[in-house]
Design a protein around this motif. Structure first.
Motif, PDB file in Angstrom:
ATOM      1  N   LYS A  70      15.249  53.281  54.952  1.00 52.32           N
ATOM      2  CA  LYS A  70      15.320  51.856  55.221  1.00 52.32           C
ATOM      3  C   LYS A  70      13.966  51.294  55.668  1.00 52.32           C
ATOM      4  CE  LYS A  70      19.835  52.128  54.842  1.00 52.32           C
ATOM      5  NZ  LYS A  70      20.539  51.741  53.682  1.00 52.32           N
ATOM      6  N   ARG A 130      17.788  49.650  47.300  1.00 45.83           N
ATOM      7  CA  ARG A 130      17.042  50.490  48.251  1.00 45.83           C
ATOM      8  C   ARG A 130      17.510  50.311  49.688  1.00 45.83           C
ATOM      9  NH1 ARG A 130      12.647  53.446  49.676  1.00 45.83           N
ATOM     10  NH2 ARG A 130      12.195  53.964  47.522  1.00 45.83           N
ATOM     11  N   PRO A 181      16.929  56.460  50.912  1.00 47.50           N
ATOM     12  CA  PRO A 181      16.631  55.830  49.624  1.00 47.50           C
ATOM     13  C   PRO A 181      15.877  56.695  48.618  1.00 47.50           C
ATOM     14  CG  PRO A 181      16.207  54.315  51.423  1.00 47.50           C
ATOM     15  CD  PRO A 181      16.505  55.629  52.054  1.00 47.50           C
ATOM     16  N   PRO A 194      12.568  46.622  48.232  1.00 49.70           N
ATOM     17  CA  PRO A 194      13.878  46.474  47.581  1.00 49.70           C
ATOM     18  C   PRO A 194      13.914  45.377  46.528  1.00 49.70           C
ATOM     19  CG  PRO A 194      13.906  45.356  49.680  1.00 49.70           C
ATOM     20  CD  PRO A 194      12.543  45.977  49.555  1.00 49.70           C
TER      21      PRO A 194
END
Length: 487
Positions: A8, A232, A238, A86
């Motif tokens: 993250k 993501r 991820p 992301p």
């Protein structure tokens, strides 16, 4: 940039409450991808078209496409670990080719997925209407009411946390896969070992001009795997989850459809399958299933085909909503669309907006008297071309990105140069085939070809021009483009 795995990663300048969140693992992410390709709809709808073009070469074509897209995935996965944002292809193209090209790519992604998804209301409406009237002997409700109903359902699901969609898609996909596996086993069992051996992976018609069209349709069956990076912020770990899901999705889709094509060939015979697909493309799968397993099983298959379309539409809406969210997070479109639901952590405003666009388009085309049979190929074909063009641009962006880094951060030549270069060539050939065969792709006239192809290229170049406008008039927004980290 280091390849150290970071869970993250935070995008500087974005408050934590403005980020999406989820807890998907590899399996759930793969099921999201598989839902996009809509296995049952593909085997019942697209695969007979591919067999019509390629005949017994179909399994070999799937194997070829699988190998090429696995090679594409090498650079794609490497890029996802280097560009930890992301924004999906929006981020990748920006990192490789610059912010103007990145914004053009984002517009291609957003509108391409919206177009592809718009195939579903008409297809779902017509399919469900036929099932209710012909099988259940129920009332004849106009198709557009069914179309609006499915838009409402998928929008409600997309509004919620991604984990809910993932669980639903996983359940539907398992049922679809089970149906197709039953068909495969029944076909191979019914025709015996000799028929199975004589069918399938024979590139005997590789010089046939129609194989180019078959290759184009086969590539379209894999769409969805490229969107793994857009999630993501909503997956566990991820870097590992995205890479594993990408490879599993590509290999799984390729093997799955190659075997299904092989089963068709085994059932109809290598010398007869192309003629059978040409004479009754629409009912090829249903007739084969009915003959092998019985009418009741064929009716169950029709029901699952209906839920397959719903799952496909939900998967597409989730992806499109996240591209809209990424553009809004960078203020390239009104920031309102970048709102995150406080409880579901979903891009709920973007999801609702896409649902409203689909509903408005359904009402508009109904009022104009456009046949739902005409809407389906135009929507799916034009959207497919937009996403294919974006994949080609992205493959080039990946190559350029790693070439620029070689002077100060050299990495594996295979992952950063050779694999991306092969992908550029392969996707360039497929993009050329799409341009050359665009009328067949959208099922339209020369005039429609000019309109929709021009609009697709205008999306990309319009994004480029808009980026230059932002650079001169709104540099504060320009610097954000591509979901880049802001210091």
């Amino acid at each position: 940039m280091s390849n150290t795995t970071i869970d993250k990663p935070k995008v500087t300048g974005s408050a934590p409450e403005s980020r999406l969140n989820g807890n998907m693992g590899v399996g759930e992410l793969v099921m999201n991808v598989l839902a996009f390709s809509s296995p049952l709809a593909t085997v019942a709808g697209t695969l007979p078209v591919l067999l019509m073009f390629s005949g017994q070469t179909a399994p070999a074509i799937y194997v070829l496409v699988t190998l090429m897209l696995l090679i594409f995935s090498v650079g794609f996965v490497k890029m996802s670990r280097s560009v930890q944002s992301p924004g999906g292809f929006y981020s990748f193209v920006t990192a490789g080719l610059g912010k103007p090209a990145g914004l053009g790519g984002a517009f291609l992604a957003l509108f391409g997925y919206i177009f592809i998804g718009f195939f579903a209301p008409s297809f779902f409406g017509v399919t469900l209407q036929g099932f209710v009237v012909n099988t259940l002997h129920g009332p004849e409700i106009p198709w557009y009411w069914y179309g609006l109903a499915i838009i409402a359902v998928t929008t409600a699901l997309a509004y919620n946390r991604i984990d809910l969609s993932a669980k639903l898609l996983t359940a539907v996909m398992l049922l679809e896969v089970a149906i197709i596996v039953v068909f495969d086993v029944a076909s191979f069992s019914a025709k015996g070992l000799d028929a199975v051996r004589s069918a399938g992976f024979v590139p005997s018609s590789a010089t046939n001009a129609t194989v180019g069209l078959a290759l184009l349709f086969a590539v379209g069956n894999f769409f969805g795997f490229e969107a793994t990076v857009i999630y993501r912020d909503e997956v566990k770990n991820p870097d590992k989850t995205i890479s594993r899901a990408t490879y599993l999705a590509v290999a799984g889709i390729g093997l799955f459809y190659a075997i299904a094509a092989w089963a068709f060939i085994a059932f109809f015979g290598p010398d007869n399958v192309q003629a059978a697909a040409s004479s009754d493309t629409v009912n090829l799968f249903n007739n084969a299933v009915g003959a092998l397993v019985g009418k009741i099983f064929a009716d169950v298959t029709t029901i699952l085909l209906i839920t397959s379309v719903l799952a496909c539409m939900l998967s597409i809406q989730n992806i499109a909503a996240r591209y809209g969210f990424s553009l809004a997070a960078d203020h390239a479109v009104p920031a309102f669309f970048g709102r995150v639901h406080p409880r579901h952590k979903s891009p709920y405003v973007a999801a609702i907006a896409i649902g409203l666009i689909w509903a408005a388009a359904t009402v508009l085309f109904t009022v104009l008297g456009v046949s739902p049979d005409a809407l389906y190929p135009i929507a799916s074909g034009s959207g497919t071309f937009a996403v294919l063009l974006l994949m080609f641009i992205t493959s080039f962006a990946v190559l350029v990105y790693f070439l620029r880094r070689r002077s100060f951060a050299p990495e594996s030549v295979w992952k950063t140069i050779v694999a991306p270069l092969i992908s550029v060539v392969f996707l360039g050939v497929v993009t050329y085939l799409a341009i050359a065969n665009y009328p067949e792709l959208i099922g339209g006239s020369a005039e429609m070809t000019v309109i929709f192809m021009s609009f697709t290229f205008a999306l990309f170049f319009g994004g480029v021009v808009y980026a230059f406008f932002l650079r001169s008039r709104r540099p504060d927004i320009y610097v954000r483009l591509g979901r880049q980290k802001i210091d």
